[in-house]
Design an enzyme around this catalytic site. Structure first.
Site, PDB file in Angstrom:
ATOM      1  N   HIS A 151       0.834  -1.220   0.000  1.00 13.84           N
ATOM      2  CA  HIS A 151       0.000   0.000   0.000  1.00 13.84           C
ATOM      3  C   HIS A 151       0.866   1.268   0.000  1.00 13.84           C
ATOM      4  O   HIS A 151       0.518   2.269   0.623  1.00 13.84           O
ATOM      5  CB  HIS A 151      -0.943   0.025   1.209  1.00 13.84           C
ATOM      6  CG  HIS A 151      -1.945  -1.096   1.222  1.00 13.84           C
ATOM      7  ND1 HIS A 151      -3.223  -0.966   0.731  1.00 13.84           N
ATOM      8  CD2 HIS A 151      -1.852  -2.376   1.661  1.00 13.84           C
ATOM      9  CE1 HIS A 151      -3.878  -2.115   0.871  1.00 13.84           C
ATOM     10  NE2 HIS A 151      -3.068  -2.990   1.424  1.00 13.84           N
ATOM     11  N   ASN A 161     -10.333  -2.716   2.583  1.00 13.27           N
ATOM     12  CA  ASN A 161     -10.061  -2.688   1.147  1.00 13.27           C
ATOM     13  C   ASN A 161     -11.353  -2.441   0.378  1.00 13.27           C
ATOM     14  O   ASN A 161     -12.435  -2.466   0.968  1.00 13.27           O
ATOM     15  CB  ASN A 161      -9.485  -4.040   0.701  1.00 13.27           C
ATOM     16  CG  ASN A 161      -8.006  -4.188   1.032  1.00 13.27           C
ATOM     17  OD1 ASN A 161      -7.298  -3.196   1.254  1.00 13.27           O
ATOM     18  ND2 ASN A 161      -7.536  -5.415   1.067  1.00 13.27           N
ATOM     19  N   HIS A 197      -3.648   0.877  12.051  1.00 10.49           N
ATOM     20  CA  HIS A 197      -3.438  -0.410  12.717  1.00 10.49           C
ATOM     21  C   HIS A 197      -4.798  -0.987  13.101  1.00 10.49           C
ATOM     22  O   HIS A 197      -5.547  -0.340  13.842  1.00 10.49           O
ATOM     23  CB  HIS A 197      -2.584  -0.169  13.967  1.00 10.49           C
ATOM     24  CG  HIS A 197      -2.354  -1.391  14.805  1.00 10.49           C
ATOM     25  ND1 HIS A 197      -2.448  -2.675  14.315  1.00 10.49           N
ATOM     26  CD2 HIS A 197      -2.027  -1.534  16.116  1.00 10.49           C
ATOM     27  CE1 HIS A 197      -2.190  -3.532  15.284  1.00 10.49           C
ATOM     28  NE2 HIS A 197      -1.945  -2.877  16.383  1.00 10.49           N
ATOM     29  N   TYR A 223       1.090  -4.407  12.126  1.00 16.16           N
ATOM     30  CA  TYR A 223       1.009  -2.976  11.815  1.00 16.16           C
ATOM     31  C   TYR A 223       1.871  -2.101  12.720  1.00 16.16           C
ATOM     32  O   TYR A 223       2.512  -1.163  12.243  1.00 16.16           O
ATOM     33  CB  TYR A 223      -0.459  -2.511  11.793  1.00 16.16           C
ATOM     34  CG  TYR A 223      -1.189  -3.003  10.561  1.00 16.16           C
ATOM     35  CD1 TYR A 223      -1.464  -4.356  10.397  1.00 16.16           C
ATOM     36  CD2 TYR A 223      -1.572  -2.139   9.543  1.00 16.16           C
ATOM     37  CE1 TYR A 223      -2.106  -4.829   9.265  1.00 16.16           C
ATOM     38  CE2 TYR A 223      -2.221  -2.603   8.412  1.00 16.16           C
ATOM     39  CZ  TYR A 223      -2.486  -3.947   8.278  1.00 16.16           C
ATOM     40  OH  TYR A 223      -3.116  -4.416   7.151  1.00 16.16           O
TER      41      TYR A 223
HETATM   42 FE1  HDD Z   1      -2.507  -4.811   5.484  1.00 16.14          FE
HETATM   43  C1  HDD Z   1      -1.022  -1.796   5.173  1.00 16.14           C
HETATM   44  C2  HDD Z   1      -5.480  -3.483   4.339  1.00 16.14           C
HETATM   45  C3  HDD Z   1      -3.908  -7.966   5.433  1.00 16.14           C
HETATM   46  C4  HDD Z   1       0.289  -6.066   6.898  1.00 16.14           C
HETATM   47  N1  HDD Z   1      -3.129  -3.009   4.864  1.00 16.14           N
HETATM   48  C5  HDD Z   1      -2.357  -1.874   4.808  1.00 16.14           C
HETATM   49  C6  HDD Z   1      -3.144  -0.782   4.316  1.00 16.14           C
HETATM   50  C7  HDD Z   1      -4.405  -1.257   4.077  1.00 16.14           C
HETATM   51  C8  HDD Z   1      -4.389  -2.651   4.431  1.00 16.14           C
HETATM   52  C9  HDD Z   1      -5.585  -0.480   3.549  1.00 16.14           C
HETATM   53  C10 HDD Z   1      -2.638   0.624   4.083  1.00 16.14           C
HETATM   54  C11 HDD Z   1      -2.919   1.509   5.272  1.00 16.14           C
HETATM   55  C12 HDD Z   1      -2.448   2.912   4.975  1.00 16.14           C
HETATM   56  O1  HDD Z   1      -3.075   3.551   4.121  1.00 16.14           O
HETATM   57  O2  HDD Z   1      -1.468   3.313   5.584  1.00 16.14           O
HETATM   58  N2  HDD Z   1      -4.307  -5.586   4.926  1.00 16.14           N
HETATM   59  C13 HDD Z   1      -5.429  -4.855   4.594  1.00 16.14           C
HETATM   60  C14 HDD Z   1      -6.567  -5.737   4.526  1.00 16.14           C
HETATM   61  C15 HDD Z   1      -6.124  -6.991   4.823  1.00 16.14           C
HETATM   62  C16 HDD Z   1      -4.707  -6.886   5.087  1.00 16.14           C
HETATM   63  C17 HDD Z   1      -7.986  -5.289   4.201  1.00 16.14           C
HETATM   64  C18 HDD Z   1      -6.872  -8.270   4.911  1.00 16.14           C
HETATM   65  C19 HDD Z   1      -8.132  -8.354   5.162  1.00 16.14           C
HETATM   66  N3  HDD Z   1      -1.912  -6.682   6.023  1.00 16.14           N
HETATM   67  C20 HDD Z   1      -2.648  -7.838   5.965  1.00 16.14           C
HETATM   68  C21 HDD Z   1      -1.905  -8.919   6.573  1.00 16.14           C
HETATM   69  C22 HDD Z   1      -0.719  -8.377   7.009  1.00 16.14           C
HETATM   70  C23 HDD Z   1      -0.745  -6.981   6.646  1.00 16.14           C
HETATM   71  C24 HDD Z   1      -2.390 -10.347   6.700  1.00 16.14           C
HETATM   72  C25 HDD Z   1       0.447  -9.033   7.706  1.00 16.14           C
HETATM   73  C26 HDD Z   1       0.408 -10.116   8.389  1.00 16.14           C
HETATM   74  N4  HDD Z   1      -0.661  -4.085   5.891  1.00 16.14           N
HETATM   75  C27 HDD Z   1       0.313  -4.760   6.526  1.00 16.14           C
HETATM   76  C28 HDD Z   1       1.516  -3.913   6.869  1.00 16.14           C
HETATM   77  C29 HDD Z   1       1.072  -2.511   6.317  1.00 16.14           C
HETATM   78  C30 HDD Z   1      -0.288  -2.798   5.721  1.00 16.14           C
HETATM   79  C31 HDD Z   1       2.816  -4.443   6.415  1.00 16.14           C
HETATM   80  C32 HDD Z   1       2.040  -1.813   5.384  1.00 16.14           C
HETATM   81  C33 HDD Z   1       2.071  -0.381   5.805  1.00 16.14           C
HETATM   82  C34 HDD Z   1       1.381  -0.354   7.067  1.00 16.14           C
HETATM   83  O3  HDD Z   1       0.920  -1.604   7.369  1.00 16.14           O
HETATM   84  O4  HDD Z   1       1.217   0.610   7.781  1.00 16.14           O
HETATM   85  O5  HDD Z   1       1.716  -3.910   8.222  1.00 16.14           O
END
Ligand code: HDD
Length: 720
Positions: free
Chosen positions: A77, A150, A341, A364
């Site tokens: 993202h 999402n 988060h 997160y």
């Molecule tokens: Fe995630 C970012 C949505 C599964 C780990 N995720 C992130 C963002 C969104 C989502 C919208 C961007 C937030 C922003 O604008 O800063 N993610 C989802 C949805 C998921 C999902 C709807 C499943 C239903 N994500 C998911 C899993 C993991 C992560 C299973 C890890 C185990 N996601 C992350 C992250 C991020 C992230 C690596 C990257 C940047 C951040 O968190 O702040 O932790």
């Protein structure tokens, strides 16, 4: 549009503490230590042509700061756009939750929203085929609540432990760092072909939902099942929905690819401009509530994030509306530094045991440490809650708070045990006391093994046009692969979703339809029995669901739609102005496009300002085209290949096209006119095709609101 300052919205969070005065307007230029600078144009040298001196602290401070301006982009993202706004509750949720922002209708809560693509880097195109992130931070009086969702209601995998694999597979391949922001490559489809649980989300990702017309026209979903908990400590399951007031609309894949070249900031610009011009994007907020006693009454598991609850089974109740009414003042400070988060909850909202959600609860905070560089990321203005923060956490990189006094521990007598713990009735968070009594196992519930029934439900719910687009998306994505074996595995999996779908995709790829048995489920522990891990077949009662198709969406407004008006010297002023004013009165915006910038002279000799030349404009950046009359204007446009191409392309992308008076002559040189002449079918058919010759502005407005005339795709393709 030149970025300008939006007036401060009343209900937005005021993160003003660290805000500098407007670009230091009227102030002296200083160093970061506050020393006034006398010369910011020249470094300190030993003589005018001599070496620069190490002593030049002013140069070193400026360059050092610059050298460190970039921070690591989000691992997923990374590409995103954000805005401030507010959420207003319309229906009390007191029965289900004690969350304060969901109690009193009319209550407004400030929010910041960040939309994103998943796979691409921070500088990648907005128009990649991808799931869109839809993350909302509610600044409630009880602390921040983040709904990190999402625009697709389901996810690719069922357990967070597989997330790094999914992301490594979709990101550019590690040897060549190609392709950027695209899933059409071998590693992604290799992973998918071995991961049958991904099939439902893949269907959404291959649908037009993954190429939205605007971020203002996407749905949002919390995806997981969460819990509401009320004052009596009773709990229900809840799924969250955002429904865009303007309806859900997409572009075509051909358009998306062209937009990526013409304006890779297409979505970001659209969001920014809508807010700047006071066309505030809005979403209705909805919940699906499931009583705890009904947890097992569905033919899928509520904890499985690859499943949605069809709205026919549990309706979505609308409980409020979100309005985005202020652009960020500073992209980096706000949109880039905001840290979401799913674990940022308030009392009254709790988690389910969805294993994907549980893993996210770890990920997160952890990622913010490497991205924002410090456990004090909550002190960055955009992340600060409006609720007061008091605890015994201390120090760390870039600490902003100056904690005073002796105590930094608890219990203490020094400050009478402060800060004190809050009772539940005082808003203290108490986790829902769900009963858990089981063995410690690394396993997945058998109830998670139906991987296809909802993929089929989604496919069956689509219109013929939507189905065709899905077939084309698979043909494109799989066609880009080097490996035939991977193609075959994906197609074999598609046979489990729909046999015709698989056959159509296979035909486009020039391969026979492989047998379904060929697909391998590789999600098997080393000691697991492969037979036990094969997907199970569930026949769902529901054959189709209206909410899953975009054909049933809002189609009665042209608000914020962009209309191109093609003209040149000699344009008929009345023909131009009547339509222009009617479109603008209906909420659309218009741009006058002519061979050159500057002015054009109307037939009556009046000068009108041109907005864009054909060199700058492109039909893919507009929703519809209008050609006003005027003999000379049309003679000039007939000699302008870009004008002909403009209309051909708009025709190909099924957009509404109108012409008035002599303007119809130009149309007859394009695919739109040729079609009419060839078919010789009468006026009403043209209108049904979205081609309006000498029709009223009212009819044109109706046609634009319809969004696209997909029937044109059925009756033969056109060049453009
Ligand atoms: Fe995630 C970012 C949505 C599964 C780990 N995720 C992130 C963002 C969104 C989502 C919208 C961007 C937030 C922003 O604008 O800063 N993610 C989802 C949805 C998921 C999902 C709807 C499943 C239903 N994500 C998911 C899993 C993991 C992560 C299973 C890890 C185990 N996601 C992350 C992250 C991020 C992230 C690596 C990257 C940047 C951040 O968190 O702040 O932790």
């Amino acid at each position: 549009m030149k970025p300008s300052k939006t007036k401060k919205a009343e209900n937005s969070k005021t993160n003003d503490l660290a805000k500098n005065t407007e670009n230091g307007q009227g102030e002296f230029l200083t160093t970061n230590q506050g020393l006034r600078i006398n010369d910011d144009q020249n470094s300190l040298k030993a003589g005018e042509r001599g070496a620069t001196l190490l002593e030049d602290f002013q140069l070193r401070e400026k360059i050092t700061h610059f050298d460190h301006e970039r921070i690591p982009e989000r691992i997923v993202h990374a590409r995103g756009s954000g805005a401030h706004g507010y959420f207003e509750l319309s229906k009390s949720m007191t029965k289900y939750t004690k969350a304060k922002f969901l109690q009193t209708p009319g209550k407004r809560t400030p929010v910041f929203v960040r939309f994103s693509t998943v796979a691409g880097s921070r500088g990648s195109s907005d128009m990649a085929r991808d799931v869109r992130g839809f993350a909302v931070k509610f600044y409630t009086e009880e602390g921040n609540y983040d709904l990190v969702g999402n625009n697709v209601p389901v996810f690719f995998i069922q357990d967070a432990i597989k997330f790094p694999d999914l992301i490594h597979a979709v990101k550019p391949e590690p040897d060549s760092e190609m392709p950027q922001a695209a899933s059409a490559h071998d590693t992604f489809w290799d992973f998918i072909s071995l991961t049958p649980e991904s099939m439902h989300t893949i269907m959404w990702a291959m649908s037009d939902r993954a190429i939205p017309r605007s971020l203002r026209m996407i749905e949002g979903f919390g995806v997981h099942t969460f819990r509401f908990v009320n004052e009596k400590n009773e709990s229900v399951f809840v799924k969250f929905h955002w429904k865009p007031v303007l309806g859900i609309h997409s572009v075509t894949w051909d358009e998306a690819q062209k937009i990526s070249g013409k304006d890779s900031d297409f979505h970001r610009r659209d969001l920014w401009e809508a807010i700047e011009t006071g066309n505030f994007p809005e979403w209705n907020f909805g919940v699906q509530i499931v009583e705890e006693k009904d947890e097992f009454k569905f033919d899928f598991d509520l904890l499985d994030p690859t499943k949605l609850i069809p709205e026919e089974i549990v309706p979505v109740q609308i409980i409020g509306k979100m309005t985005l009414n202020r652009n960020p003042d500073n992209f980096f400070a706000e949109t880039e530094q905001i840290a979401f988060h799913p674990g940022h909850v308030v009392s009254g909202i709790d988690f389910s045991n969805d294993p994907l959600l549980q893993g996210r609860l770890f990920s997160y905070t952890d990622t913010q440490l490497s991205r924002l560089g410090s456990p004090n990321f909550h002190e960055i203005p955009i992340n600060r809650p409006i609720a007061p923060v008091h605890n015994n956490q201390r120090d760390g990189h870039m600490r902003q708070t100056i904690n005073t006094g002796q105590s930094g521990y608890n219990p203490n007598t020094i400050v009478n045990n402060s800060p004190v713990q809050a009772k539940a009735m005082e808003g203290g968070f108490v986790s829902y006391n769900e009963r858990i009594d089981s063995n410690k196992v690394r396993a997945r519930s058998k109830s998670f093994f139906d991987h296809f029934s909802q993929a089929t439900l989604f496919y069956n719910s689509q219109s013929d046009v939507e189905k065709n687009h899905i077939v084309d998306a698979f043909r494109f994505e799989l066609g880009k692969l080097e490996s035939t074996a991977i193609r075959e595995r994906v197609v074999s999996m598609l046979t489990k979703v729909d046999k015709m779908l698989a056959a159509n995709v296979a035909e486009g790829l020039g391969i026979p339809v492989p047998k379904a048995e060929q697909f391998l489920n590789q999600n098997i522990p080393a000691d697991g029995d492969p037979k036990k891990y094969q997907p199970i077949n569930v026949k769902s009662e529901l054959k189709s669901s209206r909410a899953l198709s975009m054909t049933t969406t809002v189609k009665d407004t042209v608000k914020t739609r962009k209309i191109a008006i093609l003209a040149a010297d000699g344009v008929d002023e009345d023909s131009l102005n009547t339509m222009k004013h009617a479109l603008e009165a209906a909420g659309a915006s218009t741009k006058l496009i002519a061979p050159n910038l500057g002015n054009i002279a109307t037939a009556k000799g009046k000068q009108i300002k041109v907005d864009q030349s054909f060199l700058i404009a492109s039909s893919v950046l507009f929703d519809a085209v209008y050609v006003p009359g005027g003999k000379r204007s049309i003679e000039i446009l007939k000699e302008e290949p870009d004008a002909i191409h403009f209309i051909n392309e708009a025709y190909k992308h099924c957009k509404a096209i109108a012409a008035d008076g002599k303007g119809t002559d130009l149309l007859y040189l394009t695919a739109a006119g040729i079609k009419i002449l060839n078919e010789n079918k009468g006026e009403e058919t043209h209108v049904a095709y979205g081609i309006l010759l000498n029709r009223s502005s009212k009819e044109f407005i109706k046609a634009i609101a319809h969004h696209r005339f997909w029937d044109r795709e059925k009756t033969g393709k056109v060049p453009a």
